[in-house]
Design a protein around this motif. Structure first.
Motif, mmCIF file in Angstrom:
data_model
loop_
_atom_site.group_PDB
_atom_site.id
_atom_site.type_symbol
_atom_site.label_atom_id
_atom_site.label_comp_id
_atom_site.label_asym_id
_atom_site.label_seq_id
_atom_site.Cartn_x
_atom_site.Cartn_y
_atom_site.Cartn_z
ATOM 1 N N GLU A 8 0.812 -1.217 0.000
ATOM 2 C CA GLU A 8 0.000 0.000 0.000
ATOM 3 C C GLU A 8 0.851 1.276 0.000
ATOM 4 O OE1 GLU A 8 -2.066 -3.294 2.267
ATOM 5 O OE2 GLU A 8 -0.090 -2.329 2.349
ATOM 6 N N ASN B 151 -9.131 7.199 5.165
ATOM 7 C CA ASN B 151 -9.236 6.266 4.041
ATOM 8 C C ASN B 151 -7.898 6.131 3.317
ATOM 9 O OD1 ASN B 151 -9.940 4.741 1.831
ATOM 10 N ND2 ASN B 151 -11.384 6.232 0.984
ATOM 11 N N HIS C 280 -7.046 4.195 1.057
ATOM 12 C CA HIS C 280 -7.192 3.873 -0.361
ATOM 13 C C HIS C 280 -7.136 5.116 -1.251
ATOM 14 C CE1 HIS C 280 -8.029 -0.247 0.702
ATOM 15 N NE2 HIS C 280 -9.010 0.142 1.503
ATOM 16 N N LYS D 189 -4.214 5.581 -3.779
ATOM 17 C CA LYS D 189 -4.162 4.916 -5.080
ATOM 18 C C LYS D 189 -4.828 5.724 -6.184
ATOM 19 C CE LYS D 189 -2.032 1.267 -3.568
ATOM 20 N NZ LYS D 189 -0.607 1.041 -3.954
#
Length: 241
Positions: free
Chosen positions: A46, A66, A68, A71
């Motif tokens: 990650e 978050n 994510h 990305k």
């Protein structure tokens, strides 16, 4: 070497990059305690590829929110803490355009940074990279904003939670602001400011830097004008289509 070891080295050495490096090289034994903050390390999939391009990539990224968002496509927008009326207008216009397609990155300071994050609360996404551990909410005036970002967006720090604000943290943090965005946009800056440090970091990484022009008599935008004279690109909305 395990990811847990790196996180514990960071706790032991208060996030000091060189001390952590030496501990890794020597494979120091770690005390038996658990790091309770969520984190990712240089070893994790990650971990942002953008930071691997740095001479001193952070060993650990502690976070709230978050993860994510790392990305997604991202742009860094920065500027002065003391924001002028023109700076507010420029920042709002730029954010309104770009938050549809990009996660907007800034440093959770007063002024331009806060306005960037605020602009994303309703219909955008934003990442803050701060200059202290996550337990320190600085500046105090951004407390409500800090809470919102930690729940619905993302806050990153390379310092363990207990580390307080120190002046040298901010120029060191600025390399992360420069690295994480595809491009850098400066909406307001004076000649001498932390914003200019971030710009220099971005240029060393080969990033495109965009600035908005100011009237010559407005000192608040003198840094933007200087950067344009030195070769920074003039911000045009169509460039980001």
């Amino acid at each position: 070497m395990k990811r847990e070891d790196i996180a514990q080295y960071s706790y032991r050495y208060a996030g000091n990059w060189k001390a952590i490096e030496q501990a890794i090289l020597k494979e120091e034994e770690n005390p038996c305690y658990k790091v309770y903050e969520p984190y990712i390390t240089y070893l994790d999939p990650e971990y942002p590829e953008e930071f691997r391009q740095l001479d001193y990539p952070p060993w650990v990224l502690f976070y709230r929110g978050n993860i994510h968002l790392l990305k997604k496509r991202k742009i860094t927008i920065i500027g002065s803490r003391e924001i002028s009326a023109r700076g507010k207008y420029y920042t709002r216009q730029v954010c309104a355009k770009l938050r549809k397609d990009f996660v907007l990155i800034s440093g959770l300071a007063k002024g331009v940074d806060a306005l960037v994050h605020e602009s994303c609360l309703q219909d955008g996404q934003t990442i803050a990279i701060i200059g202290s551990g996550l337990e320190t909410h600085y500046p105090v005036c951004n407390e409500k904003l800090y809470q919102e970002l930690s729940q619905n967006h993302l806050i990153l720090s390379e310092w363990p939670g207990y580390v307080r604000v120190q002046r040298f943290h901010f120029p060191w943090r600025n390399r992360l602001l420069a690295a994480l965005g595809e491009k850098i946009i400066v909406t307001q800056a004076k000649y001498k400011s932390g914003t200019m440090i971030t710009v220099q970091e971005a240029l060393q990484l080969g990033k495109d830097v965009y600035c908005l022009p100011y009237p010559l008599n407005e000192v608040e935008g003198s840094g933007c004008n200087q950067l344009i004279q030195e070769g920074a690109s003039l911000y045009i909305e169509d460039v980001f289509e």
